[in-house]
Scaffold this active site. Structure first.
Site, mmCIF file in Angstrom:
data_model
loop_
_atom_site.group_PDB
_atom_site.id
_atom_site.type_symbol
_atom_site.label_atom_id
_atom_site.label_comp_id
_atom_site.label_asym_id
_atom_site.label_seq_id
_atom_site.Cartn_x
_atom_site.Cartn_y
_atom_site.Cartn_z
ATOM 1 N N ASP A 7 53.948 32.360 60.131
ATOM 2 C CA ASP A 7 54.556 33.369 61.235
ATOM 3 C C ASP A 7 56.018 33.627 60.160
ATOM 4 O O ASP A 7 56.096 33.456 59.038
ATOM 5 C CB ASP A 7 55.014 32.603 62.471
ATOM 6 C CG ASP A 7 55.796 31.267 62.232
ATOM 7 O OD1 ASP A 7 56.264 30.897 60.989
ATOM 8 O OD2 ASP A 7 56.207 30.798 63.412
ATOM 9 N N HIS A 8 57.053 34.210 60.903
ATOM 10 C CA HIS A 8 58.166 34.789 60.364
ATOM 11 C C HIS A 8 58.820 33.501 59.852
ATOM 12 O O HIS A 8 59.598 33.530 58.598
ATOM 13 C CB HIS A 8 59.169 35.410 61.492
ATOM 14 C CG HIS A 8 59.571 34.584 62.350
ATOM 15 N ND1 HIS A 8 58.717 34.154 63.514
ATOM 16 C CD2 HIS A 8 60.475 33.915 62.966
ATOM 17 C CE1 HIS A 8 59.061 33.433 64.383
ATOM 18 N NE2 HIS A 8 60.349 33.256 64.074
ATOM 19 N N CYS A 64 54.525 27.595 58.868
ATOM 20 C CA CYS A 64 55.414 27.985 60.105
ATOM 21 C C CYS A 64 56.767 27.336 59.840
ATOM 22 O O CYS A 64 57.003 26.690 58.873
ATOM 23 C CB CYS A 64 54.777 27.826 61.413
ATOM 24 S SG CYS A 64 54.579 26.225 62.065
ATOM 25 N N GLY A 65 57.574 27.207 60.959
ATOM 26 C CA GLY A 65 58.830 26.408 60.834
ATOM 27 C C GLY A 65 58.644 24.855 60.562
ATOM 28 O O GLY A 65 59.267 24.386 59.745
ATOM 29 N N THR A 66 57.925 24.563 61.429
ATOM 30 C CA THR A 66 57.740 23.038 61.291
ATOM 31 C C THR A 66 56.253 22.542 60.638
ATOM 32 O O THR A 66 55.966 21.329 60.338
ATOM 33 C CB THR A 66 57.472 22.224 62.600
ATOM 34 O OG1 THR A 66 56.379 22.973 63.524
ATOM 35 C CG2 THR A 66 58.932 22.484 63.426
ATOM 36 N N GLY A 69 52.810 23.792 65.178
ATOM 37 C CA GLY A 69 52.308 25.022 65.874
ATOM 38 C C GLY A 69 51.103 25.583 65.313
ATOM 39 O O GLY A 69 49.964 25.823 65.913
ATOM 40 N N HIS A 97 40.122 11.405 52.225
ATOM 41 C CA HIS A 97 39.504 10.840 53.290
ATOM 42 C C HIS A 97 38.916 11.791 54.551
ATOM 43 O O HIS A 97 37.967 11.071 55.361
ATOM 44 C CB HIS A 97 40.571 9.860 53.944
ATOM 45 C CG HIS A 97 40.821 8.743 52.838
ATOM 46 N ND1 HIS A 97 41.268 7.790 53.058
ATOM 47 C CD2 HIS A 97 40.177 8.330 51.672
ATOM 48 C CE1 HIS A 97 41.245 6.572 52.345
ATOM 49 N NE2 HIS A 97 40.422 7.318 51.208
ATOM 50 N N HIS A 132 33.988 7.802 54.333
ATOM 51 C CA HIS A 132 34.787 8.763 54.940
ATOM 52 C C HIS A 132 33.902 10.041 55.601
ATOM 53 O O HIS A 132 34.441 10.777 56.506
ATOM 54 C CB HIS A 132 35.918 9.420 54.104
ATOM 55 C CG HIS A 132 36.608 8.166 53.578
ATOM 56 N ND1 HIS A 132 37.576 7.675 54.264
ATOM 57 C CD2 HIS A 132 36.647 7.644 52.486
ATOM 58 C CE1 HIS A 132 38.076 6.565 53.571
ATOM 59 N NE2 HIS A 132 37.579 6.653 52.453
#
Ligand code: RB5
Length: 154
Positions: A7-8, A64-66, A69, A97, A132
């Site tokens: 995103d932006h 994205c920012g974090t 999302g 894994h 795994h």
């Protein structure tokens, strides 16, 4: 082929990743966004995730920012295992894994250099398989609607 989307808020980090992929000689497709105008991340996550599931792309990197999302949105696409990562150890282990096929990072969480390191590790680390594989199969079985809880202790 690496699928990219953001995103932006994630756009500056995605641009860093593009530069890194150019330096590594790895091909990529950018599924947007292309400008810093405010936008919603879910559709971009879905577009890149669909490219990975269809086989058009081998893996994907989302920003994205974090990172949260856009990873949550990508993980709603069947077949996607998107790991939201902000350290090198998790980047390595989510390949070894979890066989993660997408990586998400937050441009407001990791700086350009750490973001590049995480992406490079994600792209150059192989899945270990073995026990795994069974665990990854169980994750995908949940996605397919199976109930894994029958054998668990009360
Ligand atoms: C956009 O402001 C921000 O909410 C988004 O980039 C992301 O961090 C959401 O998880």
């Amino acid at each position: 082929m690496i699928a990219l989307a953001s995103d932006h808020a994630g756009l500056p980090l995605k641009k860093e990743i593009m530069t890194m992929l150019d330096e590594m000689g790895l091909a990529y497709r950018d599924y947007g966004t292309y400008t810093d105008a405010s936008c919603d991340y879910a559709a971009y996550a879905q577009r890149a995730a669909k490219a990975v599931v269809s086989g058009e792309c081998d893996r994907g990197i989302l920003c994205c920012g974090t990172g949260v999302g856009i990873s949550l949105a990508a993980n709603k696409v069947r077949g996607i295992r998107c790991a939201c990562v902000s350290d090198c150890y998790s980047a390595k282990m989510t390949r070894k894994h979890n066989d993660a096929n997408m990586l998400a990072m937050g441009a407001r969480v990791v700086g350009a250099d750490l973001g590049r390191m995480i992406a490079e590790i994600f792209l150059t680390t192989d899945f270990e398989g073995g026990r795994h594989q069974r665990r990854v199969d169980q994750i995908m079985a949940i996605e397919a609607g199976e109930d894994l809880t029958a054998g668990l202790e009360p």
